[in-house]
Design an enzyme around this catalytic site. Structure first.
Site, PDB file in Angstrom:
ATOM      1  N   GLU A  32      30.983   7.779  73.515  1.00  0.00           N
ATOM      2  CA  GLU A  32      30.366   8.688  74.483  1.00  0.00           C
ATOM      3  C   GLU A  32      28.853   8.554  74.370  1.00  0.00           C
ATOM      4  O   GLU A  32      28.285   8.779  73.304  1.00  0.00           O
ATOM      5  CB  GLU A  32      30.785  10.131  74.195  1.00  0.00           C
ATOM      6  CG  GLU A  32      30.068  11.172  75.028  1.00  0.00           C
ATOM      7  CD  GLU A  32      30.351  12.590  74.545  1.00  0.00           C
ATOM      8  OE1 GLU A  32      29.448  13.450  74.667  1.00  0.00           O
ATOM      9  OE2 GLU A  32      31.473  12.856  74.052  1.00  0.00           O
ATOM     10  N   ARG A  87      20.904  12.463  77.049  1.00  0.00           N
ATOM     11  CA  ARG A  87      19.857  13.264  76.419  1.00  0.00           C
ATOM     12  C   ARG A  87      18.540  12.504  76.286  1.00  0.00           C
ATOM     13  O   ARG A  87      17.564  13.066  75.788  1.00  0.00           O
ATOM     14  CB  ARG A  87      20.292  13.718  75.014  1.00  0.00           C
ATOM     15  CG  ARG A  87      21.527  14.593  74.995  1.00  0.00           C
ATOM     16  CD  ARG A  87      21.853  15.033  73.589  1.00  0.00           C
ATOM     17  NE  ARG A  87      23.098  15.765  73.517  1.00  0.00           N
ATOM     18  CZ  ARG A  87      23.625  16.243  72.396  1.00  0.00           C
ATOM     19  NH1 ARG A  87      22.980  16.070  71.249  1.00  0.00           N
ATOM     20  NH2 ARG A  87      24.775  16.892  72.421  1.00  0.00           N
ATOM     21  N   THR A 140      27.010  15.041  77.724  1.00  0.00           N
ATOM     22  CA  THR A 140      25.923  15.961  78.085  1.00  0.00           C
ATOM     23  C   THR A 140      25.610  15.860  79.572  1.00  0.00           C
ATOM     24  O   THR A 140      24.451  15.836  79.999  1.00  0.00           O
ATOM     25  CB  THR A 140      24.654  15.716  77.232  1.00  0.00           C
ATOM     26  OG1 THR A 140      25.023  15.436  75.877  1.00  0.00           O
ATOM     27  CG2 THR A 140      23.763  16.951  77.220  1.00  0.00           C
ATOM     28  N   LYS A 143      36.774  20.091  75.725  1.00  0.00           N
ATOM     29  CA  LYS A 143      35.972  19.810  74.541  1.00  0.00           C
ATOM     30  C   LYS A 143      35.692  21.142  73.840  1.00  0.00           C
ATOM     31  O   LYS A 143      35.088  22.034  74.443  1.00  0.00           O
ATOM     32  CB  LYS A 143      34.670  19.135  74.983  1.00  0.00           C
ATOM     33  CG  LYS A 143      33.588  19.021  73.916  1.00  0.00           C
ATOM     34  CD  LYS A 143      32.364  18.368  74.533  1.00  0.00           C
ATOM     35  CE  LYS A 143      31.183  18.367  73.589  1.00  0.00           C
ATOM     36  NZ  LYS A 143      30.030  17.643  74.145  1.00  0.00           N
TER      37      LYS A 143
END
Length: 210
Positions: A43, A47, A70, A130
């Site tokens: 993943e 960011r 994210t 998640k």
């Protein structure tokens, strides 16, 4: 399984390196190190300014199923999929992100931190979420508490999990996979320590199979 089912996309992979990569220049060697450690998925978090280029490079590697993490907006989801993301992960539940991922026909894994949020996700037709941030929320006891009244839910715990805690999560039948950043940190990348990334990844992956 459908093309929007995470289990189908991950194809049995149970350890998911969660990557925050400051520079796209490291994406190729990083993908090589993860693949050499027998990782099958990763993943890439959105960011950093280079996240999109990192994702594109790693997705083109061929040895990894790469997703985007994210992801906070539908626009980010669209960019991620255009760059090659096979799945999308968000730190929270956002209806617009979920809708966009369905439109794009990619699995979406929203973050949840409570029974109320899990109920919202299930009501929206999702069965995989998640648990984030897993350790600060209470770790495995929290996972057990949420899984008990929602047997249809599958979890990808992420956040604060390290190598010693990995096995405990993976033994729970509701856990599809576990995300963790300890295998490939920004410090590893800054040092160019790809051999350590390979070693830590191999330990995690092969430990998860025992």
């Amino acid at each position: 399984m459908s093309d929007t089912d995470l289990a189908s996309v991950l194809d049995g992979a149970r350890v998911m390196p969660v990557l925050t990569v400051p520079s796209a220049a490291t994406a190729g060697p990083l993908a090589d190190a993860l693949a050499a450690g027998d990782a099958r998925c990763a993943e890439v978090t959105f960011r950093t300014p280079d996240a999109e280029r990192v994702l594109k490079t790693m997705a083109a590697h061929g040895g990894l199923t790469v997703g985007a993490g994210t992801v906070l907006t539908p626009e980010q989801a669209e960019r991620a999929v255009a760059a090659g993301a096979r799945f999308v992960v968000s730190p929270g539940f956002d209806e617009a992100v979920v809708a966009k991922c369905r439109e794009l026909r990619v699995p979406v894994v929203p973050g949840i931190a409570s029974a109320t949020e899990l109920m919202r996700a299930l009501r929206a037709g999702l069965d995989t979420v998640k648990l984030f941030p897993a350790e600060p929320l209470g770790g495995i006891p929290m996972l057990r508490a949420l899984a008990a009244p929602f047997p249809q839910a599958r979890f990808v715990p992420t956040g604060g999990i390290d190598a010693p805690r990995l096995a405990g999560y993976l033994t729970h039948p509701a856990v599809l996979a576990v995300g963790g950043s300890w295998m490939a940190t920004p410090a590893h990348l800054e040092r160019g320590d790809y051999e350590e990334i390979r070693r830590l990844t191999a330990e995690a992956v092969h430990g998860s199979a025992t």
